[in-house]
Every structure is written in structure tokens, then in C-alpha cells.
Design a protein around this motif. Sequence first.
Motif, PDB file in Angstrom:
ATOM      1  N   PRO A 146       0.710  -1.209  -0.075  1.00  9.31           N
ATOM      2  CA  PRO A 146      -0.094   0.078   0.005  1.00  9.31           C
ATOM      3  C   PRO A 146       0.898   1.330   0.160  1.00  9.31           C
ATOM      4  CG  PRO A 146      -0.899  -1.602   1.476  1.00  9.31           C
ATOM      5  CD  PRO A 146       0.297  -2.174   1.103  1.00  9.31           C
ATOM      6  N   LEU A 147       1.836   1.509   0.767  1.00 13.81           N
ATOM      7  CA  LEU A 147       2.613   2.707   1.034  1.00 13.81           C
ATOM      8  C   LEU A 147       3.479   2.578  -0.416  1.00 13.81           C
ATOM      9  CD1 LEU A 147       3.628   4.881   2.533  1.00 13.81           C
ATOM     10  CD2 LEU A 147       5.335   3.504   3.625  1.00 13.81           C
ATOM     11  N   ARG A 148       3.835   1.692  -0.900  1.00 12.33           N
ATOM     12  CA  ARG A 148       5.050   1.923  -1.940  1.00 12.33           C
ATOM     13  C   ARG A 148       4.239   2.164  -3.232  1.00 12.33           C
ATOM     14  NH1 ARG A 148       9.639  -2.882  -0.977  1.00 12.33           N
ATOM     15  NH2 ARG A 148      10.495  -1.731   0.930  1.00 12.33           N
ATOM     16  N   LEU A 149       2.929   1.511  -3.245  1.00 12.23           N
ATOM     17  CA  LEU A 149       1.882   1.956  -4.376  1.00 12.23           C
ATOM     18  C   LEU A 149       1.721   3.381  -4.410  1.00 12.23           C
ATOM     19  CD1 LEU A 149       0.216   1.406  -6.942  1.00 12.23           C
ATOM     20  CD2 LEU A 149      -1.364   0.461  -5.194  1.00 12.23           C
ATOM     21  N   LYS A 150       1.017   3.953  -3.156  1.00  9.82           N
ATOM     22  CA  LYS A 150       0.980   5.349  -3.128  1.00  9.82           C
ATOM     23  C   LYS A 150       2.090   6.274  -3.550  1.00  9.82           C
ATOM     24  CE  LYS A 150      -1.053   8.490   0.144  1.00  9.82           C
ATOM     25  NZ  LYS A 150      -1.806   8.665   1.292  1.00  9.82           N
ATOM     26  N   THR A 151       3.299   5.824  -3.160  1.00 10.30           N
ATOM     27  CA  THR A 151       4.518   6.577  -3.267  1.00 10.30           C
ATOM     28  C   THR A 151       4.767   6.599  -4.622  1.00 10.30           C
ATOM     29  OG1 THR A 151       5.573   6.155  -0.868  1.00 10.30           O
ATOM     30  CG2 THR A 151       6.928   6.981  -2.417  1.00 10.30           C
ATOM     31  N   THR A 182      -2.992  10.797 -10.325  1.00  9.16           N
ATOM     32  CA  THR A 182      -4.053  10.691  -9.151  1.00  9.16           C
ATOM     33  C   THR A 182      -4.445   9.124  -9.237  1.00  9.16           C
ATOM     34  OG1 THR A 182      -6.076  11.101 -10.546  1.00  9.16           O
ATOM     35  CG2 THR A 182      -4.869  12.960  -9.558  1.00  9.16           C
ATOM     36  N   GLN A 183      -5.259   8.717  -8.338  1.00  6.84           N
ATOM     37  CA  GLN A 183      -5.569   7.489  -8.238  1.00  6.84           C
ATOM     38  C   GLN A 183      -6.511   7.215  -9.359  1.00  6.84           C
ATOM     39  OE1 GLN A 183      -7.666   7.299  -4.346  1.00  6.84           O
ATOM     40  NE2 GLN A 183      -5.699   6.558  -3.355  1.00  6.84           N
ATOM     41  N   GLN A 184      -7.570   7.908  -9.711  1.00  5.66           N
ATOM     42  CA  GLN A 184      -8.299   7.886 -10.762  1.00  5.66           C
ATOM     43  C   GLN A 184      -7.518   7.769 -12.262  1.00  5.66           C
ATOM     44  OE1 GLN A 184     -11.174  10.770 -11.533  1.00  5.66           O
ATOM     45  NE2 GLN A 184     -12.631   9.499 -12.655  1.00  5.66           N
ATOM     46  N   GLN A 185      -6.554   8.454 -12.433  1.00  2.77           N
ATOM     47  CA  GLN A 185      -5.779   8.751 -13.576  1.00  2.77           C
ATOM     48  C   GLN A 185      -5.132   7.207 -13.813  1.00  2.77           C
ATOM     49  OE1 GLN A 185      -3.383  11.895 -12.817  1.00  2.77           O
ATOM     50  NE2 GLN A 185      -4.657  13.151 -14.435  1.00  2.77           N
ATOM     51  N   LEU A 186      -4.397   6.668 -12.702  1.00  7.07           N
ATOM     52  CA  LEU A 186      -3.749   5.443 -12.858  1.00  7.07           C
ATOM     53  C   LEU A 186      -4.786   4.255 -12.931  1.00  7.07           C
ATOM     54  CD1 LEU A 186      -1.252   3.604 -12.405  1.00  7.07           C
ATOM     55  CD2 LEU A 186      -1.733   3.679  -9.980  1.00  7.07           C
ATOM     56  N   SER A 233     -15.079   3.685 -11.334  1.00  4.90           N
ATOM     57  CA  SER A 233     -14.448   2.954 -10.229  1.00  4.90           C
ATOM     58  C   SER A 233     -13.177   3.089  -9.819  1.00  4.90           C
ATOM     59  CB  SER A 233     -15.045   1.432 -10.404  1.00  4.90           C
ATOM     60  OG  SER A 233     -14.448   0.816 -11.596  1.00  4.90           O
ATOM     61  N   ALA A 234     -12.313   3.790 -10.846  1.00  2.00           N
ATOM     62  CA  ALA A 234     -10.919   3.513 -10.826  1.00  2.00           C
ATOM     63  C   ALA A 234     -10.223   4.170  -9.512  1.00  2.00           C
ATOM     64  CB  ALA A 234     -10.565   4.399 -11.958  1.00  2.00           C
ATOM     65  N   SER A 235     -10.807   5.176  -9.188  1.00  3.92           N
ATOM     66  CA  SER A 235     -10.188   6.034  -8.041  1.00  3.92           C
ATOM     67  C   SER A 235     -10.467   5.168  -6.530  1.00  3.92           C
ATOM     68  CB  SER A 235     -11.068   7.172  -7.787  1.00  3.92           C
ATOM     69  OG  SER A 235     -10.491   8.134  -6.605  1.00  3.92           O
ATOM     70  N   ALA A 236     -11.903   4.531  -6.590  1.00  3.43           N
ATOM     71  CA  ALA A 236     -12.248   3.917  -5.476  1.00  3.43           C
ATOM     72  C   ALA A 236     -11.384   2.445  -5.315  1.00  3.43           C
ATOM     73  CB  ALA A 236     -13.841   3.363  -5.565  1.00  3.43           C
ATOM     74  N   ARG A 237     -11.130   1.729  -6.386  1.00  3.46           N
ATOM     75  CA  ARG A 237     -10.247   0.661  -6.581  1.00  3.46           C
ATOM     76  C   ARG A 237      -8.808   0.814  -6.039  1.00  3.46           C
ATOM     77  NH1 ARG A 237     -11.078  -2.875 -11.706  1.00  3.46           N
ATOM     78  NH2 ARG A 237      -9.450  -4.204 -10.672  1.00  3.46           N
ATOM     79  N   MET A 238      -8.376   1.753  -6.693  1.00  4.44           N
ATOM     80  CA  MET A 238      -6.833   2.274  -6.461  1.00  4.44           C
ATOM     81  C   MET A 238      -7.006   2.660  -4.784  1.00  4.44           C
ATOM     82  SD  MET A 238      -5.293   1.464  -9.063  1.00  4.44           S
ATOM     83  CE  MET A 238      -3.715   1.889  -8.348  1.00  4.44           C
ATOM     84  N   ASN A 239      -7.750   3.422  -4.591  1.00  4.92           N
ATOM     85  CA  ASN A 239      -7.494   3.674  -3.328  1.00  4.92           C
ATOM     86  C   ASN A 239      -7.767   2.593  -1.996  1.00  4.92           C
ATOM     87  OD1 ASN A 239      -9.510   4.548  -0.159  1.00  4.92           O
ATOM     88  ND2 ASN A 239      -8.472   6.134  -1.104  1.00  4.92           N
ATOM     89  N   GLN A 240      -8.577   1.362  -2.317  1.00  4.15           N
ATOM     90  CA  GLN A 240      -8.605   0.350  -1.706  1.00  4.15           C
ATOM     91  C   GLN A 240      -6.948  -0.324  -1.573  1.00  4.15           C
ATOM     92  OE1 GLN A 240     -11.928  -1.940  -2.716  1.00  4.15           O
ATOM     93  NE2 GLN A 240     -13.289  -0.633  -1.610  1.00  4.15           N
TER      94      GLN A 240
END
Length: 68
Positions: A6-11, A19-23, A33-40
Motif C-alpha cells: 500500500p505505501l509503496r504503491l501510493k508513493t 491521481t488514483q483515478q488517472q492510474l 470505479s478507478a479511484s475507489a479501487r486504487m484507494n482500496q
Amino acid sequence: MQNPLPLRLKTARKKAGLTQQQLGMRLGMEQSSASARMNQYEKGKHAPDYQTMQRIAAELGLPVAYFY
């Protein structure tokens, strides 16, 4: 030992300037759903399967091993 994913992915995502949605959308996820999935994934609530992790690593220009 805590899972480093989780931390390495966010970094790595932030370093890439995404952004989470862009990735998520670059990985082929639906815009809604892109942002929500990446956030999880970044919160450690769910972990991506290995195939998804390979696509994430490729998109961020890192080896899959970095996330583990």
C-alpha cells in the motif's frame, strides 16, 4: 511484518504525478470505479492480483518486486 504494497504503491503513484483515478483509468478500469479501487489498494483493504500488479508496475516504470 506489515505488507509494504500500500505505501509503496501510493508513493510510486504520487512520484509519477498521477491521481488514483488517472492510474486506474490507464490500467483499463472504468472511470466511475478507478479511484475507489486504487484507494482500496493503497489503504491495504484489498490487494491487486498479480496480473494487475504487473500492469501497475509497468505503468509506473518499476519492477513488480519493488511493491513487495
